[in-house]
Design a protein around this motif. Structure first.
Motif, PDB file in Angstrom:
ATOM      1  N   GLY A 146       0.586   4.463   0.877  1.00 36.89           N
ATOM      2  CA  GLY A 146       1.377   5.578   1.367  1.00 36.89           C
ATOM      3  C   GLY A 146       2.730   5.654   0.690  1.00 36.89           C
ATOM      4  N   GLU A 147       3.533   6.601   1.170  1.00 33.41           N
ATOM      5  CA  GLU A 147       4.857   6.795   0.605  1.00 33.41           C
ATOM      6  C   GLU A 147       5.887   5.974   1.361  1.00 33.41           C
ATOM      7  N   TRP A 148       6.796   5.389   0.597  1.00 31.70           N
ATOM      8  CA  TRP A 148       7.837   4.535   1.162  1.00 31.70           C
ATOM      9  C   TRP A 148       9.190   4.960   0.617  1.00 31.70           C
ATOM     10  N   ALA A 180       8.180   3.159   5.768  1.00 33.78           N
ATOM     11  CA  ALA A 180       7.111   4.119   5.514  1.00 33.78           C
ATOM     12  C   ALA A 180       7.633   5.505   5.852  1.00 33.78           C
ATOM     13  N   MET A 181       7.326   6.471   5.017  1.00 33.60           N
ATOM     14  CA  MET A 181       7.759   7.848   5.260  1.00 33.60           C
ATOM     15  C   MET A 181       7.137   8.376   6.551  1.00 33.60           C
ATOM     16  N   SER A 182       5.987   7.842   6.909  1.00 36.52           N
ATOM     17  CA  SER A 182       5.303   8.275   8.131  1.00 36.52           C
ATOM     18  C   SER A 182       5.560   7.312   9.286  1.00 36.52           C
ATOM     19  N   GLY A 183       6.597   6.481   9.182  1.00 33.44           N
ATOM     20  CA  GLY A 183       6.841   5.418  10.147  1.00 33.44           C
ATOM     21  C   GLY A 183       7.516   5.811  11.431  1.00 33.44           C
ATOM     22  N   GLY A 184       7.683   7.092  11.712  1.00 33.96           N
ATOM     23  CA  GLY A 184       8.344   7.503  12.939  1.00 33.96           C
ATOM     24  C   GLY A 184       9.850   7.512  12.773  1.00 33.96           C
ATOM     25  N   ASP A 185      10.537   7.751  13.877  1.00 32.34           N
ATOM     26  CA  ASP A 185      11.988   7.904  13.796  1.00 32.34           C
ATOM     27  C   ASP A 185      12.758   6.795  14.506  1.00 32.34           C
ATOM     28  N   ILE A 230      14.350  -3.553   1.521  1.00 29.60           N
ATOM     29  CA  ILE A 230      13.910  -3.024   2.807  1.00 29.60           C
ATOM     30  C   ILE A 230      13.330  -1.644   2.550  1.00 29.60           C
ATOM     31  N   ALA A 231      12.062  -1.491   2.903  1.00 30.25           N
ATOM     32  CA  ALA A 231      11.378  -0.217   2.690  1.00 30.25           C
ATOM     33  C   ALA A 231      10.835   0.284   4.020  1.00 30.25           C
ATOM     34  N   SER A 263       2.560  -9.325  -4.247  1.00 25.16           N
ATOM     35  CA  SER A 263       2.073  -7.983  -4.515  1.00 25.16           C
ATOM     36  C   SER A 263       0.766  -7.707  -3.770  1.00 25.16           C
ATOM     37  N   GLN A 264      -0.031  -8.751  -3.493  1.00 24.41           N
ATOM     38  CA  GLN A 264      -1.296  -8.540  -2.778  1.00 24.41           C
ATOM     39  C   GLN A 264      -1.046  -8.007  -1.367  1.00 24.41           C
ATOM     40  N   SER A 265       0.005  -8.486  -0.707  1.00 25.70           N
ATOM     41  CA  SER A 265       0.281  -8.023   0.657  1.00 25.70           C
ATOM     42  C   SER A 265       0.753  -6.577   0.676  1.00 25.70           C
ATOM     43  N   LEU A 266       1.270  -6.072  -0.421  1.00 28.36           N
ATOM     44  CA  LEU A 266       1.708  -4.684  -0.479  1.00 28.36           C
ATOM     45  C   LEU A 266       0.540  -3.725  -0.669  1.00 28.36           C
ATOM     46  N   ARG A 267      -0.551  -4.201  -1.242  1.00 26.39           N
ATOM     47  CA  ARG A 267      -1.701  -3.332  -1.509  1.00 26.39           C
ATOM     48  C   ARG A 267      -2.285  -2.729  -0.238  1.00 26.39           C
ATOM     49  N   SER A 268      -2.241  -3.462   0.859  1.00 25.16           N
ATOM     50  CA  SER A 268      -2.803  -2.947   2.112  1.00 25.16           C
ATOM     51  C   SER A 268      -1.872  -1.954   2.792  1.00 25.16           C
ATOM     52  N   ARG A 269      -0.700  -1.759   2.252  1.00 22.92           N
ATOM     53  CA  ARG A 269       0.290  -0.860   2.856  1.00 22.92           C
ATOM     54  C   ARG A 269       0.494   0.366   1.979  1.00 22.92           C
TER      55      ARG A 269
END
Length: 189
Positions: free
Chosen positions: A9-11, A25-30, A22-23, A1-7
């Motif tokens: 935003g919306e997923w 990022a909503m802002s991860g491009g296309d 598998i997640a 869970s600690q590694s997720l804290r730095s990420r």
């Protein structure tokens, strides 16, 4: 869970088997994730590169390992570039390792590059330490050396996306993936 804290935003979760999440990022491009998996033995990346080459894929192959992150850029199955966060694989270290510059010259170029904000290679040319044509040849050599090191990775994960950011390609090379794989295999023996 600690590694997720730095990420932050919306997923969004992608459909996946119950033992895998598998997640994206909503802002991860296309960019579309064409292939992903785990590396569990040296040489395993060879199969992925062979598939990309034979299928004439265009895109970015990202390899994450304990050493760092490496990316390889493909265009119609040809390796056209690479990037790395592994300190020993950076361009300056490649120039030093192959005797193009001395350690003192490398330190001078790094200091000047840091001061001006220019890329290391551009700074080396500006200072007259490395001629442009020799630098370009060594940039291709760096791509090869990063590739050979990546094939030797025994534990990590890989992701092949169907596109890449052209700004990541400093200079396009035309490196035959099959030839790179043969040399990587020779170096493993």
């Amino acid at each position: 869970s600690q590694s997720l804290r730095s990420r932050g935003g919306e997923w969004r979760l992608l459909p996946s088997p119950k033992e895998l999440i598998i997640a994206r990022a909503m802002s991860g491009g296309d960019a579309i994730l064409k292939l992903a998996g785990e590396i569990r033995s040296p040489g395993a990346l060879s199969d992925i590169v062979a598939l990309a080459a034979q299928s004439q894929w265009k895109g970015e192959l990202v390899l994450l390992s304990e050493q760092g992150t490496r990316s390889f850029y493909f265009d119609h199955g040809i390796v056209i570039g690479a990037s790395t966060t592994v300190p020993e694989e950076r361009l300056g270290e490649t120039l030093y390792r192959f005797g193009v510059i001395t350690r003192e010259q490398l330190e001078k170029v790094i200091a000047a590059s840091t001061e001006t904000g220019k890329r290391l290679g551009e700074t080396a040319i500006d200072l007259g330490i490395v001629p442009a044509e020799q630098l370009y040849a060594m940039m291709a050599r760096q791509v090869e050396e990063v590739f050979y090191s990546a094939v030797h990775v025994s534990e990590g994960s890989f992701y092949f996306f169907d596109r890449f950011d052209e700004r990541n390609i400093i200079r396009r090379h035309n490196l035959n993936a099959g030839a790179l794989l043969i040399e990587a295999a020779r170096r493993m023996d």
